[in-house]
Design a protein around this motif. Structure first.
Motif, short mmCIF file in Angstrom:
data_model
loop_
_atom_site.label_atom_id
_atom_site.label_comp_id
_atom_site.label_asym_id
_atom_site.label_seq_id
_atom_site.Cartn_x
_atom_site.Cartn_y
_atom_site.Cartn_z
N ILE A 1 0.90 -1.38 -0.09
CA ILE A 1 -0.09 0.03 0.00
C ILE A 1 0.85 1.15 -0.13
CG2 ILE A 1 -1.84 1.37 1.31
CD1 ILE A 1 -2.84 -1.47 2.17
N GLU A 2 1.90 1.36 0.77
CA GLU A 2 2.78 2.49 0.64
C GLU A 2 3.59 2.77 -0.52
OE1 GLU A 2 5.02 2.64 4.59
OE2 GLU A 2 3.29 2.69 5.61
N GLU A 3 3.97 1.45 -1.00
CA GLU A 3 4.43 1.58 -2.36
C GLU A 3 3.67 2.29 -3.36
OE1 GLU A 3 7.05 -2.20 -3.40
OE2 GLU A 3 6.44 -2.55 -1.31
N GLN A 4 2.62 2.06 -3.44
CA GLN A 4 1.42 2.32 -4.35
C GLN A 4 1.49 3.86 -4.21
OE1 GLN A 4 -1.94 -0.55 -2.68
NE2 GLN A 4 -2.75 0.53 -4.44
N VAL A 5 1.71 4.48 -3.25
CA VAL A 5 1.55 5.96 -2.80
C VAL A 5 2.94 6.67 -3.74
CG1 VAL A 5 1.80 7.77 -1.26
CG2 VAL A 5 0.47 5.92 -0.68
N THR A 6 4.07 6.04 -3.63
CA THR A 6 5.05 6.46 -4.48
C THR A 6 4.98 6.38 -5.62
OG1 THR A 6 6.61 5.77 -2.42
CG2 THR A 6 7.75 6.31 -4.49
N ASN A 7 4.58 5.31 -6.04
CA ASN A 7 4.40 4.96 -7.61
C ASN A 7 3.36 6.18 -8.32
OD1 ASN A 7 6.21 3.23 -7.74
ND2 ASN A 7 4.75 1.27 -7.53
N GLY A 8 2.44 6.48 -7.35
CA GLY A 8 1.25 7.51 -7.63
C GLY A 8 1.99 8.69 -8.21
N VAL A 9 3.20 9.35 -7.56
CA VAL A 9 3.74 10.48 -8.15
C VAL A 9 4.38 10.26 -9.18
CG1 VAL A 9 5.81 12.19 -7.23
CG2 VAL A 9 4.32 11.30 -5.59
N ALA A 10 5.10 8.89 -9.41
CA ALA A 10 5.68 8.33 -10.89
C ALA A 10 4.86 8.47 -12.08
CB ALA A 10 6.59 6.93 -10.70
N VAL A 11 3.83 7.96 -11.80
CA VAL A 11 2.90 7.98 -13.02
C VAL A 11 2.22 9.33 -13.26
CG1 VAL A 11 2.33 5.28 -12.84
CG2 VAL A 11 0.73 7.26 -11.65
N ARG A 12 2.09 10.02 -12.38
CA ARG A 12 1.64 11.26 -12.66
C ARG A 12 2.63 12.27 -13.33
NH1 ARG A 12 -1.54 9.75 -7.46
NH2 ARG A 12 -3.60 9.37 -8.65
N MET A 13 3.83 12.05 -12.98
CA MET A 13 4.99 12.51 -13.56
C MET A 13 4.97 12.26 -15.09
SD MET A 13 8.09 12.11 -10.55
CE MET A 13 9.28 13.07 -11.34
N ALA A 14 4.65 11.00 -15.16
CA ALA A 14 4.93 10.28 -16.46
C ALA A 14 3.94 10.98 -17.33
CB ALA A 14 4.81 9.13 -16.58
N LEU A 15 2.49 11.11 -16.77
CA LEU A 15 1.52 11.59 -17.62
C LEU A 15 1.66 13.12 -18.00
CD1 LEU A 15 -1.53 9.87 -15.75
CD2 LEU A 15 -0.73 9.80 -18.09
N LEU A 16 2.02 13.88 -16.90
CA LEU A 16 2.44 15.47 -17.32
C LEU A 16 3.51 15.46 -18.46
CD1 LEU A 16 2.39 16.98 -13.57
CD2 LEU A 16 0.62 16.90 -15.34
N LYS A 17 4.36 14.60 -18.35
CA LYS A 17 5.58 14.80 -19.21
C LYS A 17 4.96 14.39 -20.86
CE LYS A 17 10.06 12.56 -20.58
NZ LYS A 17 9.81 11.92 -21.71
N LEU A 18 4.16 13.40 -20.77
CA LEU A 18 3.73 12.80 -22.04
C LEU A 18 2.93 13.83 -22.61
CD1 LEU A 18 3.22 8.87 -21.47
CD2 LEU A 18 5.06 10.02 -22.93
N LEU A 19 1.91 14.32 -21.77
CA LEU A 19 1.03 15.28 -22.26
C LEU A 19 1.54 16.44 -22.99
CD1 LEU A 19 -2.00 15.25 -19.92
CD2 LEU A 19 -1.94 14.35 -22.06
#
Ligand code: CP
Length: 310
Positions: free
Chosen positions: A281-299
């Motif tokens: 569950i805590e690893e999910q939180v960190t990965n939440g930042v990574a996927v949102r960085m990825a989306l901002l970059k790709l958009l």
């Protein structure tokens, strides 16, 4: 290449999902390193949430800042929304301040889609009504991808208040596209059998549902909905559908336990199970930042490639 807006997993291709997850892997290196980059230098990212959030809103803010963007947030409770300004007038105002990406959560299904229709800025859906929560599903997929060799044939069970869960819907779409077997489990009042038409298996017995799975995903029981009598009592829900360490032992030995948060400890998931070795569950939180960085970059990359259209 991903579309102008991120509105749901349902309308993404398998290739989109893979591109986002691969980019998120790269972004995670930034989080684990210096936490600074100029990938979004000169870009403006705004969050506007009409429903409460801790993880999603803050992780978008951190994602924008780690990538060097300008960042702003509208607190809807203290904004001109309370004076009756319409949704479209509000987001058009934000766009005129040169926002490149607007991230929104709304209790109305389809609100981000409406914004996307009227705006040139890219819209990211951070949860709309009962419809979708695409960025949650992406971080869940990233977490599963880190722990398991392949999605193909992976057995994933999603347990709890399925009918009210946008997290369940987005995960279901994503997991099916990547080739996993999806099981849904919960009381019949929170899990209509009609979900089976979408290609998932429906279970009303949690022990049978967990048996032999690779991934167990709990969902927040929306306690506020108990008043409407969708299940007899909290205690009864815990007894028949609560995720415990004992029940986790029915899953594969190396199974992982996930939850989008916030958790109702000792309701949908026991505190012991949430803190156990199964839990990611805590690893999910960190990965939440990574996927949102990825989306901002790709958009933002997409916007640069299509500059004349914006
Ligand atoms: N999982 C999730 O969406 O959490 P928040 O409501 O805290 O953003």
């Amino acid at each position: 290449m991903i579309k102008k807006d991120v509105l749901g997993i349902r309308d993404m291709s398998k290739e989109d999902l893979i591109e986002i997850l691969d980019t998120a892997k790269e972004m995670k290196k930034i989080i684990e390193g210096e936490k600074i980059s100029d990938i979004l230098k000169g870009k403006t990212i705004i969050t506007i949430f009409f429903e409460p959030s801790t993880r999603t809103r803050l992780s978008f803010e951190m994602a924008a800042k780690y990538l060097g963007a300008h960042f702003g947030n509208i607190e809807t409770k203290t904004s001109s929304v309370v004076k009756g300004e319409s949704l479209i007038d509000t987001v058009r105002t934000v766009e005129r301040m040169k926002a490149d990406v607007i991230i929104t959560r709304h209790n109305m299904s389809g609100a981000p889609h409406l914004m996307a229709k009227y705006l040139n800025a890219s819209i990211i859906n951070a949860g709309d009504g009962l419809n979708e929560h695409p960025t949650q599903a992406l971080l869940d997929l990233m977490t599963i991808g880190e722990k398991k060799e392949s999605f193909k044939g992976l057995k994933v069970v999603i347990i709890g208040d399925i009918v009210h869960s946008r997290v369940a819907r987005s995960n279901m779409w994503g997991l099916l596209k990547l080739g996993a077997e999806v099981r849904l489990a919960g009381p019949a009042t929170l899990l209509p059998k009609t979900f089976e038409k979408l290609g998932v298996k429906v279970y009303y017995d949690i022990n049978k549902a967990i048996n032999g799975v690779d991934v167990v995903m709990g969902l927040r029981i929306q306690l506020e909905r108990q008043k409407s009598g969708l299940f007899p009592s909290k205690d009864e829900f815990v007894r028949y559908f609560g995720i415990t360490s004992e029940r986790m032992r029915l899953a594969k030995k190396d199974a992982i336990l996930m939850h989008p948060g916030p958790i109702n400890r000792n309701v949908e998931i026991s505190s012991e199970a949430a803190n156990s070795g199964y839990s990611v569950i805590e690893e999910q939180v960190t990965n939440g930042v990574a996927v949102r960085m990825a989306l901002l970059k790709l958009l933002c990359e997409r916007r640069k490639n299509n500059e004349n259209n914006y």
